[in-house]
Design an enzyme around this catalytic site. Structure first.
Site, short mmCIF file in Angstrom:
data_model
loop_
_atom_site.label_atom_id
_atom_site.label_comp_id
_atom_site.label_asym_id
_atom_site.label_seq_id
_atom_site.Cartn_x
_atom_site.Cartn_y
_atom_site.Cartn_z
CB ALA A 33 9.38 -0.53 -4.01
CG ASN A 34 5.88 3.77 -3.46
OD1 ASN A 34 6.42 4.64 -2.78
ND2 ASN A 34 5.04 2.88 -2.94
CG HIS A 35 10.55 6.78 -7.14
ND1 HIS A 35 11.88 6.41 -7.12
CD2 HIS A 35 10.12 6.52 -8.38
CE1 HIS A 35 12.23 5.96 -8.30
NE2 HIS A 35 11.17 6.01 -9.09
CB SER A 36 6.85 7.22 -0.96
OG SER A 36 6.60 8.04 0.15
CB ALA A 100 3.44 5.96 -1.65
#
Ligand code: CTP
Ligand code: CA
Length: 235
Positions: A33-36, A100
């Site tokens: 995953a990512n931090h968005s 993102a």
């Protein structure tokens, strides 16, 4: 919002806004995953609604309340988001890619939980990845001349390899070919912070506007530029 009351410049328009960050399953319990957070996409949705637009939000793992009046489609992975965009983009005036999107996904997600003890001693598994589809690029290439939708991309860049963040953003703007690319210099880090400083580039990498302030301020600056680039309504 005072501005919206005098500025119904998106009345009769529909925007598809992607928000949040995609999740790529590695096994039944884990993902990449990512931090968005989805906040910039949400701010764009609120701002567009205030200016009279209809909004379809493709939300990738966003833990925020749906802006009143928006239609929401929840998606998980980059492939899910690509499917949602493919289904809806031809029917809207603008596609705003604030999400993102994972660049890589598991080549073969494991159907069973990956077990630590099945690897020998201190060894670790190797997880093979493959590229995801570039939704933005594909949407630009698939669009005919003068056809809907207008397309907006976002790029968070740090400098590197002898290029400044701005130089990288300019070449990305040209490579992607979107009508607008909203560039955020994240050399100092920005995810999760309420404020933002962006430059808005056109498809040739030229700077058309800049904005500094809350995500709402940035959203209105993006919509100011977008409004002038929407295909004409055939009255
Ligand atoms: N994007 C997309 N599909 C992907 C990856 C990105 O549509 N598979 C969109 C993003 O939503 C964003 C824009 O492309 O609007 C730019 O994303 P970015 O990650 O900055 O660009 P990349 O081409 O993935 O380049 P990088 O190697 O810098 O990650
Ligand atoms: Ca990327």
């Amino acid at each position: 919002d005072e501005r919206g009351m005098i500025l119904q410049d998106l009345a009769g328009r529909e925007l598809l806004i992607t928000a949040g960050g995609t999740r790529e399953d590695l096994d039944p319990v884990r993902f990449l995953a990512n931090h968005s957070s989805g906040r910039q996409g949400w701010a764009l949705a609120h701002a567009a609604l205030v200016r009279g637009a209809r909004v379809l939000l493709a939300a990738a793992n966003v833990d925020l309340e749906t802006p009143p009046g928006a239609r929401r489609l929840d998606v998980g992975s980059a492939a899910d988001l690509a499917a949602a965009v493919t289904e809806h983009r031809r029917g809207v005036d603008a596609l705003v890619m604030a999400a993102a999107v994972a660049d890589f996904t598991a080549a073969e997600p494991s159907r069973e939980k990956i077990k630590k003890d099945e690897s020998e001693g201190d060894s670790v598994p190797t997880i093979a990845l493959r590229r995801t589809d570039d939704i933005l690029r594909h949407s630009v290439l698939d669009r005919g001349d003068g056809e809907r939708p207008a397309i907006v991309g976002f790029a968070a860049e740090t400098g590197g390899n002898g290029s400044s963040a701005l130089e990288l953003a300019r070449s990305k703007a040209r490579r992607k070919g979107a009508d607008l690319l909203v560039f955020n210099d994240v050399t100092a880090g920005v995810f999760g912070s309420p404020d933002n400083a962006v430059r808005i580039l056109d498809g040739d990498g030229g700077e058309v506007a800049e904005a500094t302030g809350s995500k709402t301020v940035v959203a209105h600056a993006v919509l100011d530029e977008l409004a002038g680039r929407l295909p004409q309504v055939p009255w």
